[in-house]
Design a protein around this motif. Sequence first.
Motif, PDB file in Angstrom:
ATOM      1  N   UNK A 359       0.809  -1.213   0.000  1.00  0.00           N
ATOM      2  CA  UNK A 359       0.000   0.000   0.000  1.00  0.00           C
ATOM      3  C   UNK A 359       0.850   1.274   0.000  1.00  0.00           C
ATOM      4  N   UNK A 360       1.960   1.255   0.737  1.00  0.00           N
ATOM      5  CA  UNK A 360       2.739   2.486   0.904  1.00  0.00           C
ATOM      6  C   UNK A 360       3.820   2.672  -0.160  1.00  0.00           C
ATOM      7  N   UNK A 361       4.400   1.582  -0.641  1.00  0.00           N
ATOM      8  CA  UNK A 361       5.477   1.644  -1.635  1.00  0.00           C
ATOM      9  C   UNK A 361       5.227   0.549  -2.679  1.00  0.00           C
ATOM     10  N   UNK A 362       4.192   0.702  -3.506  1.00  0.00           N
ATOM     11  CA  UNK A 362       3.778  -0.370  -4.427  1.00  0.00           C
ATOM     12  C   UNK A 362       4.870  -0.832  -5.407  1.00  0.00           C
ATOM     13  N   UNK A 363       5.735   0.082  -5.848  1.00  0.00           N
ATOM     14  CA  UNK A 363       6.785  -0.329  -6.784  1.00  0.00           C
ATOM     15  C   UNK A 363       7.803  -1.243  -6.103  1.00  0.00           C
ATOM     16  N   UNK A 364       8.129  -0.928  -4.857  1.00  0.00           N
ATOM     17  CA  UNK A 364       9.062  -1.778  -4.106  1.00  0.00           C
ATOM     18  C   UNK A 364       8.426  -3.138  -3.854  1.00  0.00           C
ATOM     19  N   UNK A 365       7.141  -3.148  -3.516  1.00  0.00           N
ATOM     20  CA  UNK A 365       6.424  -4.417  -3.294  1.00  0.00           C
ATOM     21  C   UNK A 365       6.425  -5.270  -4.561  1.00  0.00           C
ATOM     22  N   UNK A 366       6.150  -4.646  -5.695  1.00  0.00           N
ATOM     23  CA  UNK A 366       6.120  -5.394  -6.952  1.00  0.00           C
ATOM     24  C   UNK A 366       7.501  -5.961  -7.272  1.00  0.00           C
ATOM     25  N   UNK A 367       8.549  -5.191  -6.949  1.00  0.00           N
ATOM     26  CA  UNK A 367       9.902  -5.676  -7.160  1.00  0.00           C
ATOM     27  C   UNK A 367      10.176  -6.907  -6.306  1.00  0.00           C
ATOM     28  N   UNK A 368       9.730  -6.875  -5.042  1.00  0.00           N
ATOM     29  CA  UNK A 368       9.886  -8.038  -4.161  1.00  0.00           C
ATOM     30  C   UNK A 368       9.195  -9.263  -4.746  1.00  0.00           C
ATOM     31  N   UNK A 369       7.935  -9.112  -5.053  1.00  0.00           N
ATOM     32  CA  UNK A 369       7.111 -10.244  -5.452  1.00  0.00           C
ATOM     33  C   UNK A 369       7.494 -10.815  -6.808  1.00  0.00           C
ATOM     34  N   UNK A 370       7.876  -9.952  -7.756  1.00  0.00           N
ATOM     35  CA  UNK A 370       8.172 -10.421  -9.106  1.00  0.00           C
ATOM     36  C   UNK A 370       9.682 -10.539  -9.356  1.00  0.00           C
ATOM     37  N   UNK A 371      10.392  -9.412  -9.286  1.00  0.00           N
ATOM     38  CA  UNK A 371      11.815  -9.411  -9.640  1.00  0.00           C
ATOM     39  C   UNK A 371      12.635 -10.300  -8.711  1.00  0.00           C
ATOM     40  N   UNK A 372      12.367 -10.217  -7.401  1.00  0.00           N
ATOM     41  CA  UNK A 372      13.130 -11.011  -6.449  1.00  0.00           C
ATOM     42  C   UNK A 372      12.463 -12.341  -6.120  1.00  0.00           C
ATOM     43  N   UNK A 373      11.334 -12.635  -6.731  1.00  0.00           N
ATOM     44  CA  UNK A 373      10.750 -13.973  -6.670  1.00  0.00           C
ATOM     45  C   UNK A 373      10.037 -14.358  -5.394  1.00  0.00           C
ATOM     46  N   UNK A 374       9.625 -13.384  -4.573  1.00  0.00           N
ATOM     47  CA  UNK A 374       8.941 -13.718  -3.331  1.00  0.00           C
ATOM     48  C   UNK A 374       7.670 -14.527  -3.586  1.00  0.00           C
ATOM     49  N   UNK A 375       6.890 -14.102  -4.584  1.00  0.00           N
ATOM     50  CA  UNK A 375       5.613 -14.778  -4.856  1.00  0.00           C
ATOM     51  C   UNK A 375       5.833 -16.241  -5.227  1.00  0.00           C
ATOM     52  N   UNK A 376       6.858 -16.517  -6.027  1.00  0.00           N
ATOM     53  CA  UNK A 376       7.136 -17.898  -6.431  1.00  0.00           C
ATOM     54  C   UNK A 376       7.499 -18.768  -5.227  1.00  0.00           C
ATOM     55  N   UNK A 377       8.323 -18.229  -4.320  1.00  0.00           N
ATOM     56  CA  UNK A 377       8.728 -19.013  -3.151  1.00  0.00           C
ATOM     57  C   UNK A 377       7.561 -19.221  -2.196  1.00  0.00           C
TER      58      UNK A 377
END
Length: 454
Positions: A359-377
């Motif tokens: 909610x507060x930093x959506x671009x950083x969140x998207x980077x975590x989930x997609x670029x750094x693979x958090x969602x996959x793990x």
Amino acid sequence: MNIKDYIKPSYTFKEVYELQKLPLSVKIEISVEVLRRAFELSQHNIALAFSGGKDSQVVADLAERYLPDYFPRMLCIFGNTGIEFPESLKFARKYGFEHFGDRFHETELSRLEEDELRYDFARQIVAELEEENALGEILKPDGKLKGQKALIDAALKRGYDLNHHNCFFEGQKKTFAYCVEQYGAPLLGKATSKLDAHRINIECFLKYSASVTGKEELKEYYDILRECKFSQHCCKLLKKEPSERKQAELDVDVIVKGLMAAESRSRLTSIATRGHIFESHRPHINGDKNGFFHVNPIALWTDDDVWEYIHLHNCEYSPLYDMTYTAEDGTTQCIKRNGCIMCGTDIQFKDNHLSILRQTHPKAWESCMKHFGYADELYKLFRIKKNKYILDSFTDDGTKARMIERFGSTDRLLRDRPCAYDDMGNLVDLTGTGLENEYDAEVMISPDGQLSMI
């Protein structure tokens, strides 16, 4: 009661709870006396471990406001991990330069001591050697990996050229991206970093080593670890090591922190057993009568005390704390904790760091989930340990679980609001795995001797 009588080498938990009820005015007197003792203990240099957060900022203000004769001796070490909240980074530098001047120092990221194969390429080399029945080139007799040099030699022997696509080279910075690739994403708390080693070492250990423990309580943990790439090693590489290196460089023998017993169970235990000031050892402090000291002046304070102090003295603080988000219960809340922007250690709890970050930093969140693979793990974790009862539930958690079951970690799932990965706590059953507990960021966990030998 004399203020000095409140300062003891140890406390019972009951004593800590009672002392936390003291009025702020008394707590300030205790903290100032602790700081005075810290200055008097220092034979070299005393430094504040500064994060840009409200707690360490209040400690800085206490020293400057109440001990003006001592304060000019205090150095300030800002632990810049490279993944700070932008608001905290800007505030830390501004506050540091304004209040400490040339006594303000930033940590620098560590650099690689030797070449390393990048994770995917290392896996490729291991697979090739297994197919060739040549694992002896890289494995010790007990099945553990000999090290990066053995992997590199095996790759060169097979005609591969090393470049930036398949190798990290000596001298490169150990950035957060490096940590995630070589070790894993910081998810699920400190329990996930029981094996403090490169991911490729862990995989070889679990697949080939004859010394993998047969302890029942660790089997489920191993099953998850075989599939999911989680690690808290970034905390050591980005925070602990650079800070200790800077302390050595500045010849610091007393480090002052803004830790409070009220923050967590482990910090409560630390304060109760060791008090406000405790001694340890550092290699750069050698041969002195006194050793190296850790000092926690606001150990008995609470968050309410910190904010009361800030408002009482009209202290400046990081604008991060004024940013708001909508909590799971629908209320509007302010961010309560500073820290690394990419941290996901509390993903199993409601209103965790990442759910707020969305909610507060959506671009950083998207980077975590997609670029750094958090969602996959997290999807792998859900697939392995999904709570079957939740899947059939008509609750919101049940709906989220069925969404993950259907869509995995696709962009479609991540676009849903709230995100199904906002709270994994009820979606996965971690009972008995050792992953169901949260550990404090200052505590290093090791389950048994043989695990730490990798």
